[in-house]
Each structure stands twice: as C-alpha cells, then as structure tokens.
Design an enzyme around this catalytic site. Structure first.
Site, PDB file in Angstrom:
ATOM      1  CG  ASP A   1      11.337  -2.972 -34.406  1.00  0.00           C
ATOM      2  OD1 ASP A   1      12.553  -3.164 -34.598  1.00  0.00           O
ATOM      3  OD2 ASP A   1      10.834  -1.831 -34.322  1.00  0.00           O
TER       4      ASP A   1
ATOM      5  CD  GLU B   1      11.020  -1.527 -28.587  1.00  0.00           C
ATOM      6  OE1 GLU B   1      11.135  -2.143 -29.652  1.00  0.00           O
ATOM      7  OE2 GLU B   1      10.188  -0.610 -28.425  1.00  0.00           O
TER       8      GLU B   1
END
Length: 513
Positions: free
Chosen positions: A81, A479
């Site tokens: 992110d 991730e």
C-alpha cells in the site's frame, strides 16, 4: 510383462527423485543478497535520487506533512500500500542495521555494503525529519482505511496524506522505543564511515528513549487509526528494554544497561518466554542481545550476572522452540519443514527466526558453548545454523511447491504480488493519471502477471500445508513487507561468506512437528 514392471519401477524411482530435487538444490546467496537490498528501493517514498535502480518507480509523497507544517517527505511504504507506518519502518531499519553490525564484512565481500548503508540511511533520514522536538515523533503518514479503498500507484496518490504524531499528551512509548533502537543501531553502522551522522542519530535515539520512558503509553491508543494495521499488542515494555540495550551497545553507558537489568523483571524481559519475534514482539531479540553480553569479562563479574543469565534462559527457550526441542511449546512446522507461526504473512516470522538463529549460532561458536534444550540434550552451533539455512533454502525454492517466495529469484516465483506499484503500468511508461477505482478495475482485477517485478520482496508465503495461491487478491500470502526482507539480509550475508570460504553446512530434511 517383466519389462513393463521394470519400466514402472524406474519411472517410480525417477518421480521420487524429482520430488526431492527441490529440497537438495543449491542457491546463490550472494546474488540473493543483492536482490534483497534492491527491494528497499522499490519501497521508497519521496524524491528519488539519480542513482535509483528500480526504474518502474518515480517520485511520490512530495507533500507529506505539508498540511501539518512539517517536512515528512521520504521514508518507506511498508508493504503493498501507500501508507508510511512508523513502527514497522523503524523495526525494518533496526534489523537492517543489526545485520550490517553482525555481517558487515560479508556484505562488503558481496559488493553490497554501500547499498546496505543507503537502505538504512533512507529510513534514518526520515526519522530525523519525523522527530521534530525531543518529545514529538510523527509516526504515520496516510490513512490505512482510505488507502485501502484505492488501488493506485504511489506516484498518483489521491488518498489522505494526513500525518499523525505522538507527544507528551498522546504518548507512544513503543514506537518511540523502536525508533530509538533503529537510530541507535544505525549510529553503530555509520560510526566509521560518517561519524558526524552517527553522532546525530545517537542524539535523536537518546532523546526518543527518554521521551518514551518518561511519557509512557501505547501509541495505538494515541493514534487510533493504526489499530487495524499495526496495533501494539505486546505493549511498550519490550520496546523500552530493546531500545535501552541498543543504546548501551551504541554508547557503552552503564545507565542504559542498568535500565535493562533493573527493569528486566517488571517489564517482562526475564519472565516472558516467547516463540515469535516480530515488529510488535521484541522479547526474543532483546533476550539474545542481553545473553550475549555474558561473553564480556566485565559482565561475568557483575552483581547483575544472574539477570543476564535469566535473559539467556529465555533466549534459549525461543531458540529451542524453533528447533522443536522444548518439552511443551514449540514453533509449529509445515510438512515441508517451514516454521509456521500464523496464517497471515508467516514469512516475517521465518526470516526473523532465521536471523536470530544465525546470530546465536555465531555466539555459541565464539563462546565455545552449546544450546541447552529440554529434548535432545545440548545443541551445537552447526545444528542451529543448519536450521536457519533450511528456512532460507525453503524460501528460495527448496519446498513442496518448488517455488521461490523471494520475488525475482529463480525461475519460478510469485507473479501476482499484492502490490499497488508493481501491479500497475509504471509511471515511466505511462505518465497518465490512474485514478482510485480505475486502478481496481483495470489492474487489480487482471489475471495476468504484474507488469513490474518487485525484486527482492519476500511475500507472505504458503499456508500450514505448504500450499500457496499466486493471486493478487490473496493478500495474506502474496503481500510482501519491508520487515520480511530486512532480516534476510544478514542471514544471506552469513551464508554467502561461508560459501565463499568453501564451508559446507549440512541441512537435514526437517520433519514437521
């Protein structure tokens, strides 16, 4: 008929051989080390320098802190992110620094010393900016909630860039302590190459420790937006002990050692027996640092010797848990031999364990000692290091999936890493603005591989049965985070050094517990 049986027999043998092939292959640890350090350039926020090597990244977050009247440009995005979270960023820098302190010669031997120092300095430069007053530390830029509504390159961000701080009225002893540890450990790294910078880092570290200790409290109570992302579950006492030990290592001042020894019981340093080490839970790391002090003559003849021995006992508990040699609680393992702590981003615990095992194996060898576990008697440094190596080899492809979990290494690695910048066409190729929902519609939902490769990223990894789904939506497994890779740097440097010297580490197949 007999010929057919022979053919079937040889085919079975061939299949059996191919099945174990990934578990016996060798790896280029020096090349892997280079890739891990490159990853941190993928995660940079701010104005990128002319020698930036990751060509699919560009400047981003150039107005961070502007609304609050402070310059917070720089630092690292934690994962896939575009938020800058102070606690995991600081832990990343502490572990990178520890790796250089322990294995700087090996890193230099691999030609990566300057890159390692650049990775550390990119973080510490930001911490200097974020520490705007002795009792003020800016600990987050961006908002996880609004950020996760959008799928945008960092270069295009339209989400909130609000900055959050801790101060006297809104304390954050955990994040202040970890940032103090990061800056203290980094000050050791820069002591010879940049003494002025080293001194500056040490000043900030000392102020932050004093701030965190004087105004005690958990940072997620002061900065509530972080609760859903990086909550301080372990509290702040482990970070204060951790910071004190790093400050002692950096300054040799007895006041910091006394802090860690006198508060060892009250703060859990010699009472908590832990089976994980992470950005949140520092006990195992600080217990290992404290236990290593007994190698020094001055600590063997102190009234606090028994406290250091208690620290050592708890350090051994963690290490024996990794080795599956405690009577009661051990770290679980997958059928393929991977240490398994929890479903979400398990690889962070693996890389951290591999680092602590490696450091302690060196300690055992240097002190001519053996690890004492409940089961199996004493354990030598070779077996401790062999477990660390087995975990690294699993990461690099010696696993049932025959897949490298380090992106960009080997012939097979995750192609759909959960990462905004990597999954969208690069700014250099397409300078056109890509909006919040446009990114989701056109890039996140794509079935194809990411257009950009985040080389050196260590993804979350497989489940408890060694299974992995290479899907961008599968964020628990695909991730990657900066603190996953940070601990690998030191271990890879150690293994590369051994490889260069022609030393062979036997890595037995590790059965699941």
């Amino acid at each position: 008929m007999e010929e057919k049986r022979l053919q079937t027999h040889w085919l079975t043998l061939l299949i059996s051989f191919l099945a174990i092939l990934p578990l016996t292959q060798s790896f280029n640890y020096g090349k892997t080390l280079s890739k891990t350090l490159l990853y941190f350039e993928s995660q940079r926020s701010g104005r990128l320098p002319h020698n930036h090597r990751v060509t699919w990244r560009h400047h981003s977050g150039l107005t961070d802190g502007l609304d609050q009247g402070v310059d917070l440009v720089g630092g690292y995005y934690d994962a896939g992110d575009n938020v800058k979270f102070g606690l995991p960023m600081a832990f990343t820098i502490t572990m990178l620094s520890w790796g250089v302190i322990e294995y700087g010669d090996e890193i230099a031997g691999a030609g990566e010393y300057s890159h390692a120092l650049e990775a550390i300095k990119w973080g510490t430069d930001y911490f200097i900016k974020a520490h705007t007053h002795p009792n003020v530390l800016w600990v987050e830029v961006g908002d996880g909630d609004t950020d996760h509504y959008c799928w945008q390159r960092p270069e295009d961000m339209t989400t909130s860039r609000q900055a959050y701080k801790v101060d006297e009225k809104n304390p954050g002893s955990d994040v202040a302590g970890e940032t103090a540890a990061a800056m203290a450990s980094a000050s050791i790294v820069f002591r010879k190459t940049n003494p002025h910078y080293s001194h500056l880092l040490l000043q900030h570290a000392q102020q932050l420790f004093e701030f965190g200790d004087k105004f005690r409290g958990k940072y997620d109570e002061s900065v509530r937006v972080v609760k859903g992302y990086y909550p301080s579950v372990s509290g702040f006492k482990d970070e204060l002990l951790w910071a004190a030990l790093w400050l002692y290592k950096a300054t040799d001042k007895e006041v910091y050692l006394r802090y860690a020894l006198e508060k060892a019981n009250e703060f859990g340093g010699i009472t908590w027996a832990i089976t994980e080490f992470s950005w949140d839970v520092k006990f195992a790391g600080l217990q290992i640092i404290a236990s290593k002090l007994l190698m020094e003559e001055k600590h063997r003849n102190t009234k606090y010797k028994h406290v250091l021995q208690q620290y050592g006992s708890k350090a051994e508990y963690y290490l024996c848990a990794c080795l599956n040699k405690n009577n009661v609680t051990n770290v679980k393992r997958t059928p393929g031999g991977l240490l398994y702590t929890r479903q979400w981003n398990n690889m962070q615990y693996v890389s951290n364990a591999a680092f602590l095992l490696t450091v302690y194996s060196d300690h055992l060898r240097a002190s001519n000692q053996r690890l004492r576990c409940d089961r199996g008697g004493e354990v030598g440094p070779e077996e401790v290091l062999a477990l660390a190596k087995s975990q690294v080899d699993y990461i690099l492809g010696a696993n049932p999936m025959a897949l490298s979990y380090l992106v960009g290494y080997g012939s097979r690695y995750p192609q759909r890493m959960h990462h905004r910048g990597a999954s969208i066409e690069s700014y250099r190729k397409n300078k056109g603005f890509i909006g919040c929902t446009q990114g989701y519609d056109n890039w996140f939902q794509r079935n194809g591989p990411n257009p950009n490769v985040a080389v050196g990223a260590l993804v979350g990894g497989p489940d408890k049965m060694d299974q992995f789904g290479d899907d961008r939506k599968n964020f628990m497994q695909t991730e990657a985070c900066t603190y996953n890779t940070a601990s690998l740097v030191g271990v890879l440097a150690k293994l590369h050094g051994l490889e260069e010297n022609g030393d062979v580490i036997s890595t037995p197949l590790v059965a699941s517990s």
